[in-house]
Motif scaffolding. Sequence first.
Motif, PDB file in Angstrom:
ATOM      1  N   LEU A 133      -2.992 -27.022  -1.665  1.00  0.00           N
ATOM      2  CA  LEU A 133      -3.470 -26.155  -2.735  1.00  0.00           C
ATOM      3  C   LEU A 133      -2.331 -25.684  -3.638  1.00  0.00           C
ATOM      4  N   LEU A 134      -1.133 -25.558  -3.070  1.00  0.00           N
ATOM      5  CA  LEU A 134       0.005 -25.098  -3.864  1.00  0.00           C
ATOM      6  C   LEU A 134       0.660 -26.211  -4.667  1.00  0.00           C
ATOM      7  N   SER A 135       0.451 -27.454  -4.269  1.00  0.00           N
ATOM      8  CA  SER A 135       1.180 -28.562  -4.886  1.00  0.00           C
ATOM      9  C   SER A 135       0.993 -28.674  -6.398  1.00  0.00           C
ATOM     10  N   PRO A 136      -0.200 -28.449  -6.988  1.00  0.00           N
ATOM     11  CA  PRO A 136      -0.327 -28.575  -8.446  1.00  0.00           C
ATOM     12  C   PRO A 136       0.471 -27.531  -9.216  1.00  0.00           C
ATOM     13  N   HIS A 137       0.815 -26.425  -8.563  1.00  0.00           N
ATOM     14  CA  HIS A 137       1.501 -25.336  -9.242  1.00  0.00           C
ATOM     15  C   HIS A 137       3.016 -25.504  -9.226  1.00  0.00           C
ATOM     16  N   ARG A 138       3.492 -26.544  -8.521  1.00  0.00           N
ATOM     17  CA  ARG A 138       4.931 -26.806  -8.522  1.00  0.00           C
ATOM     18  C   ARG A 138       5.294 -27.529  -9.802  1.00  0.00           C
ATOM     19  N   SER A 139       6.276 -27.020 -10.509  1.00  0.00           N
ATOM     20  CA  SER A 139       6.648 -27.585 -11.809  1.00  0.00           C
ATOM     21  C   SER A 139       7.845 -28.501 -11.667  1.00  0.00           C
ATOM     22  N   GLY A 140       7.765 -29.655 -12.328  1.00  0.00           N
ATOM     23  CA  GLY A 140       8.892 -30.591 -12.355  1.00  0.00           C
ATOM     24  C   GLY A 140       9.263 -31.050 -10.965  1.00  0.00           C
ATOM     25  N   LEU A 184     -10.307 -28.865   5.282  1.00  0.00           N
ATOM     26  CA  LEU A 184     -11.064 -27.745   5.848  1.00  0.00           C
ATOM     27  C   LEU A 184     -12.221 -28.244   6.702  1.00  0.00           C
ATOM     28  N   ARG A 185     -12.868 -29.316   6.231  1.00  0.00           N
ATOM     29  CA  ARG A 185     -13.938 -29.923   7.029  1.00  0.00           C
ATOM     30  C   ARG A 185     -13.384 -30.462   8.349  1.00  0.00           C
ATOM     31  N   LYS A 186     -12.219 -31.083   8.282  1.00  0.00           N
ATOM     32  CA  LYS A 186     -11.579 -31.595   9.488  1.00  0.00           C
ATOM     33  C   LYS A 186     -11.213 -30.460  10.432  1.00  0.00           C
ATOM     34  N   SER A 239      -1.079 -25.789  12.240  1.00  0.00           N
ATOM     35  CA  SER A 239      -0.384 -26.807  11.466  1.00  0.00           C
ATOM     36  C   SER A 239      -1.274 -27.366  10.367  1.00  0.00           C
ATOM     37  N   LEU A 240      -2.550 -27.582  10.685  1.00  0.00           N
ATOM     38  CA  LEU A 240      -3.492 -28.092   9.692  1.00  0.00           C
ATOM     39  C   LEU A 240      -3.712 -27.070   8.583  1.00  0.00           C
ATOM     40  N   ASN A 241      -3.777 -25.787   8.947  1.00  0.00           N
ATOM     41  CA  ASN A 241      -3.933 -24.735   7.945  1.00  0.00           C
ATOM     42  C   ASN A 241      -2.731 -24.703   7.007  1.00  0.00           C
TER      43      ASN A 241
END
Length: 579
Positions: free
Chosen positions: A180-187, A117-119, A171-173
């Motif tokens: 942000l979604l990556s931790p919620h992906r299971s297995g 976000l800073r970038k 693309s950056l967004n």
Amino acid sequence: MERPDSLSSSDEEDDRHTLIEQNDRKPPNSTRSTFHIDDDDVGHRNNEFRSRIRPRFSSFNSLNKRYLFAIFLPLVIVVLYFSVDVRNLFSTNFSGIRFDSLSDRLRESELRALYLLRKQQLGLFTLWNQTFHDSSSISSNSSSSSNNSSIETQQNLLLEDLKFSVLRQISLNKEIQQVLLSPHRSGNSSSTGLESDSDDPSLGGFGLNRCGKVDQKFSQRKTIEWKPNSNKFLFAICLSGQMSNHLICLEKHMFFAALLNRVLVIPSSKVDYQYNRVLDIEHINKCLGRKAVIAFEEFAEGKKNRMHINRFICYFSLPQPCYVDDEHIKKLKGLGITMGKLESAWVEDVKKPSKRTVQDFLSKFSSSDDVIAIGDVFFADVEKEWVLQPGGPLAHKCNALIEPSRLIMLTAQRFIQTFLGRNFVALHFRRHGFLKFCNAKQPSCFFPIPQAADCIIRVVERSNAPVIYLSTDAAESETGLLQSLVMLNGKTVPLVKRPARNSAEKWDALLYRHGLEGDSQVEAMLDKTICAMSSVFIGAPGSTFTEDILRLRKDWGSASSCDEYLCQGEDPNFIADNE
């Protein structure tokens, strides 16, 4: 002069790693149950049941609590002893401990998202400032210039840059969302159920590859077959300018020899450059599939040293016949060549060449004589669009007929692998003798270094290249100032020049082993080759050195949509008075 931004990818990883180390403290876990039942009736029954059994078990609990503790404590100690490495547990080295819980992954993704976000904020600020800068530049140029096509070109470039910058922020967004979604992906699942394909347009069709290769449409080339009569020769003569001019002159001679069905004789090194040090004549013949070009030495041997130019038909009559001076005529005679009187085919001035067709040329230069010469043809304008098309006007099976020798090509590749890498911008920064030359033109093509730096930065920003190869004859005072000003996003973009010979470096070993090191023409051709292999090229307007690079880029298919002349579409913001 495609994204994500490869310029700063390694810096992003370093910053992310630093942020994680500074903030990698595991938050306290909540003990709240996942399931909660809120039912008044069930709660009332439970209270009734507890009120009935509490008197019976209260005394039992108080009596046996200490005994139960004494029984289970040794069991707990035994289990811990066999399941935990106590020595490592109390060791001060925590490097092996991994934090794989959801809370840790959430923390990591949040820090990464904050960095992105800073970038994005910095990128939007840059876009905002650049838009105002370009708008004011166009406004000032439109008020001082009546060249509508130049203004339109600048506006189109500004619009393209704006579209590309917006797409890059989109693309950056998208990247931030994925982080942000990556931790919620299971297995092994790559889906969270939160993505919406209908609301997430693909960016592939919007042209994020800002500096893609130009389609040269080789299949649509207009060509002729060069089928020379082995006993008919065209004697090449090239005098104007430096090596780049001579190569253009040779290319036109090849076209004329093909039209006349003649073998082309390359000039002797005693009256011209040593072409065999920078070009491979056999490469030309292999590409054509027949012997159409020969060296002067082979021509002399075939004629048994009885060399005679039967007709000297001059393409140019002004300012002097054949654009050949008396000194060159003496050098030719010194080689044992005899010739008749120079005759002009028509009235043609090198300063104002007329546009000619193939039929015009054939009507004046067709001859049954064995050996003819037509003089210097660098300024000749015969079927210009045909001659300048990618790959040239002649049918052949190679990318280019006139190209650097194999040794120079390999040396250029080794230099690129050593210093530059795949993605780099090449800049031909012509300065020596260029100030007076450019100021004699309208408009001038000699730009102050701060203005040149701004133009270069815009191309580098579009190309997303981390480094610039600098081919220049400028003094250190000028290149030093240019280097200090070429900065993007607060970082200096290095200007790389070919270093002096160093035995510890092996990229130039081929030239050294074959005795080609230190040859100014070999070094010039090496510079051209490196520039022709770049991702994006910035040339010097009015320079035949630049034009020869652009020819190679077209022929090799390396030309980019971001290729341009330095500060193309702009006038110098300051021009000195004439003498």
